[in-house]
Design an enzyme around this catalytic site. Structure first.
Site, PDB file in Angstrom:
ATOM      1  N   ASP A 113       0.798  -1.208  -0.044  1.00  0.00           N
ATOM      2  CA  ASP A 113       0.040   0.004   0.036  1.00  0.00           C
ATOM      3  C   ASP A 113       0.826   1.204  -0.005  1.00  0.00           C
ATOM      4  O   ASP A 113       2.078   1.073   0.524  1.00  0.00           O
ATOM      5  CB  ASP A 113      -0.787  -0.066   1.569  1.00  0.00           C
ATOM      6  CG  ASP A 113      -1.973   0.500   1.697  1.00  0.00           C
ATOM      7  OD1 ASP A 113      -2.713   0.284   0.646  1.00  0.00           O
ATOM      8  OD2 ASP A 113      -2.302   0.948   2.732  1.00  0.00           O
ATOM      9  N   LYS A 147      -1.829   4.294  -4.470  1.00  0.00           N
ATOM     10  CA  LYS A 147      -1.949   5.673  -5.089  1.00  0.00           C
ATOM     11  C   LYS A 147      -1.097   6.611  -4.132  1.00  0.00           C
ATOM     12  O   LYS A 147      -1.430   6.735  -2.768  1.00  0.00           O
ATOM     13  CB  LYS A 147      -3.209   5.985  -5.330  1.00  0.00           C
ATOM     14  CG  LYS A 147      -4.416   5.698  -4.321  1.00  0.00           C
ATOM     15  CD  LYS A 147      -5.559   6.291  -4.854  1.00  0.00           C
ATOM     16  CE  LYS A 147      -6.681   6.360  -3.775  1.00  0.00           C
ATOM     17  NZ  LYS A 147      -7.139   5.016  -3.473  1.00  0.00           N
ATOM     18  N   MET A 149      -9.122   9.929   6.807  1.00  0.00           N
ATOM     19  CA  MET A 149      -9.151  10.595   5.929  1.00  0.00           C
ATOM     20  C   MET A 149     -10.241  12.025   5.959  1.00  0.00           C
ATOM     21  O   MET A 149     -10.934  12.288   5.211  1.00  0.00           O
ATOM     22  CB  MET A 149      -9.716   9.742   4.642  1.00  0.00           C
ATOM     23  CG  MET A 149      -9.082   8.577   4.418  1.00  0.00           C
ATOM     24  SD  MET A 149      -9.981   7.459   3.181  1.00  0.00           S
ATOM     25  CE  MET A 149     -10.686   6.225   4.302  1.00  0.00           C
TER      26      MET A 149
HETATM   27  N1  SAH Z   1      -5.805   0.847   7.141  1.00  0.00           N
HETATM   28  C1  SAH Z   1      -5.456   1.808   7.584  1.00  0.00           C
HETATM   29  C2  SAH Z   1      -6.470   2.906   7.250  1.00  0.00           C
HETATM   30  C3  SAH Z   1      -6.327   3.397   5.763  1.00  0.00           C
HETATM   31  S1  SAH Z   1      -7.373   4.705   5.298  1.00  0.00           S
HETATM   32  C4  SAH Z   1      -5.529   2.130   9.248  1.00  0.00           C
HETATM   33  O1  SAH Z   1      -5.872   0.985  10.088  1.00  0.00           O
HETATM   34  O2  SAH Z   1      -4.861   2.911   9.847  1.00  0.00           O
HETATM   35  C5  SAH Z   1      -6.157   5.860   5.157  1.00  0.00           C
HETATM   36  C6  SAH Z   1      -6.206   6.898   6.302  1.00  0.00           C
HETATM   37  O3  SAH Z   1      -5.975   6.586   7.585  1.00  0.00           O
HETATM   38  C7  SAH Z   1      -5.618   8.166   6.087  1.00  0.00           C
HETATM   39  O4  SAH Z   1      -6.216   9.260   5.214  1.00  0.00           O
HETATM   40  C8  SAH Z   1      -5.510   8.608   7.650  1.00  0.00           C
HETATM   41  O5  SAH Z   1      -6.744   9.342   8.053  1.00  0.00           O
HETATM   42  C9  SAH Z   1      -5.240   7.602   8.382  1.00  0.00           C
HETATM   43  N2  SAH Z   1      -3.813   7.160   8.340  1.00  0.00           N
HETATM   44  C10 SAH Z   1      -3.172   6.001   8.221  1.00  0.00           C
HETATM   45  N3  SAH Z   1      -1.781   5.824   8.495  1.00  0.00           N
HETATM   46  C11 SAH Z   1      -1.612   7.171   9.181  1.00  0.00           C
HETATM   47  C12 SAH Z   1      -0.406   7.644   9.871  1.00  0.00           C
HETATM   48  N4  SAH Z   1       0.698   7.183   9.971  1.00  0.00           N
HETATM   49  N5  SAH Z   1      -0.735   9.083  10.253  1.00  0.00           N
HETATM   50  C13 SAH Z   1      -1.749   9.727  10.223  1.00  0.00           C
HETATM   51  N6  SAH Z   1      -3.213   9.078   9.782  1.00  0.00           N
HETATM   52  C14 SAH Z   1      -3.042   7.857   9.355  1.00  0.00           C
END
Ligand code: SAH
Length: 259
Positions: free
Chosen positions: A34, A56, A168
């Site tokens: 990812d 992406k 997001m």
């Molecule tokens: N599966 C991921 C979420 C994917 S959706 C999880 O469980 O965390 C993508 C969103 O996750 C981003 O837009 C943000 O809101 C959040 N996110 C994921 N990694 C992040 C990080 N390192 N720092 C801040 N927000 C994060």
């Protein structure tokens, strides 16, 4: 026939990986990654593994979900250890549902290895608890969506005892603030936005529903937590006590009255 592992890479710090994730990454033959997986976690993938970037990023489109499903099925029939590596946890806004279904329909063994989701990583980075016996009795994990017809209702039953975590959050903090108001939360309801959790560029912005709309946007990836649970840490960091904040602080036992 091998097995496909949907692995949660956590928010970035490789020390937050499970031991199981680390072990399987070191055995992987193929890894579909990812965009959100950190360089440090990628460095744990077996040296000879084929790593495919499915994410992406920076305007680049990335593979579609159908293509990813097809690749997982293809590699699952050819290799012993196939990894679908996602930021955070695969089952939280990670399209794991579609991937599980495609693999099971194709008769391929699949297993989820959980990771630290951004909600939990952000709470740790900000130094707050997501629930609190005195302040918050439920946590809602949701996203900010501008889809037509999506009202504040999709955030579930928000009450002052809810900690709402928005993945997001995008750039329209003003619209989020307005929807939080429409959902009945007061202007002084505390919020905290955390970007790039656990990375050198991490930023933490303390705010509230009334001020959220005028906050400058944090760079993605960022996540927003709205909840009384943020009140105490706000005050400890010297934040101004805002009108109506007292109730939350009193409940948390940190204002003059509460001691
Ligand atoms: N599966 C991921 C979420 C994917 S959706 C999880 O469980 O965390 C993508 C969103 O996750 C981003 O837009 C943000 O809101 C959040 N996110 C994921 N990694 C992040 C990080 N390192 N720092 C801040 N927000 C994060």
């Amino acid at each position: 026939m091998g097995r496909v592992y949907l692995i949660g890479a956590g928010p970035g710090d490789p020390e937050l990986l499970t031991l199981k994730a680390a072990r399987i990454l070191a055995q992987a033959e193929v890894v579909l990654r990812d965009g959100l997986v950190s360089r440090e976690v990628l460095a744990m993938v077996a040296a000879g593994a084929r790593v495919i970037d499915a994410g992406k990023r920076c305007g680049r489109q990335g593979l579609g979900q159908e293509e990813i499903n097809a690749l997982l099925v293809l590699y699952g029939t050819q290799s012993e250890v196939v990894v679908r590596l996602k930021g955070g946890d695969p089952s939280v806004f990670g399209r794991a549902g579609e991937e599980l279904e495609a693999l099971r329909d194709a008769g391929i063994e699949v297993e989820i290895v959980p990771g630290v989701t951004a909600a939990v990583g952000a709470a740790a980075a900000a130094g707050i608890s997501l629930t609190d016996r005195r302040l918050a009795s439920q946590v809602v994990l949701s996203t900010y969506s501008r889809r037509a017809g999506s009202g504040a209702g999709e955030w579930g039953a928000l009450t002052p005892e809810t900690t709402l975590v928005l993945y997001m959050p995008g750039r329209e903090y003003g619209e989020i603030a307005q929807r939080l108001r429409e959902a009945g939360l007061p202007a002084d309801f505390p919020c905290v936005i955390v970007s790039s959790i656990g990375r050198p560029e991490q930023e933490i912005r303390w705010s509230n529903v009334g001020r959220l709309g005028s906050e400058a946007r944090l760079s993605p990836p960022a996540i927003l937590i709205a909840g009384r649970v943020a009140a105490r840490e706000w005050k400890r960091r010297g934040g101004a006590v805002l009108q109506g904040f007292d109730e939350a602080l009193e409940l948390a036992g940190v204002n003059e009255k509460g001691g």
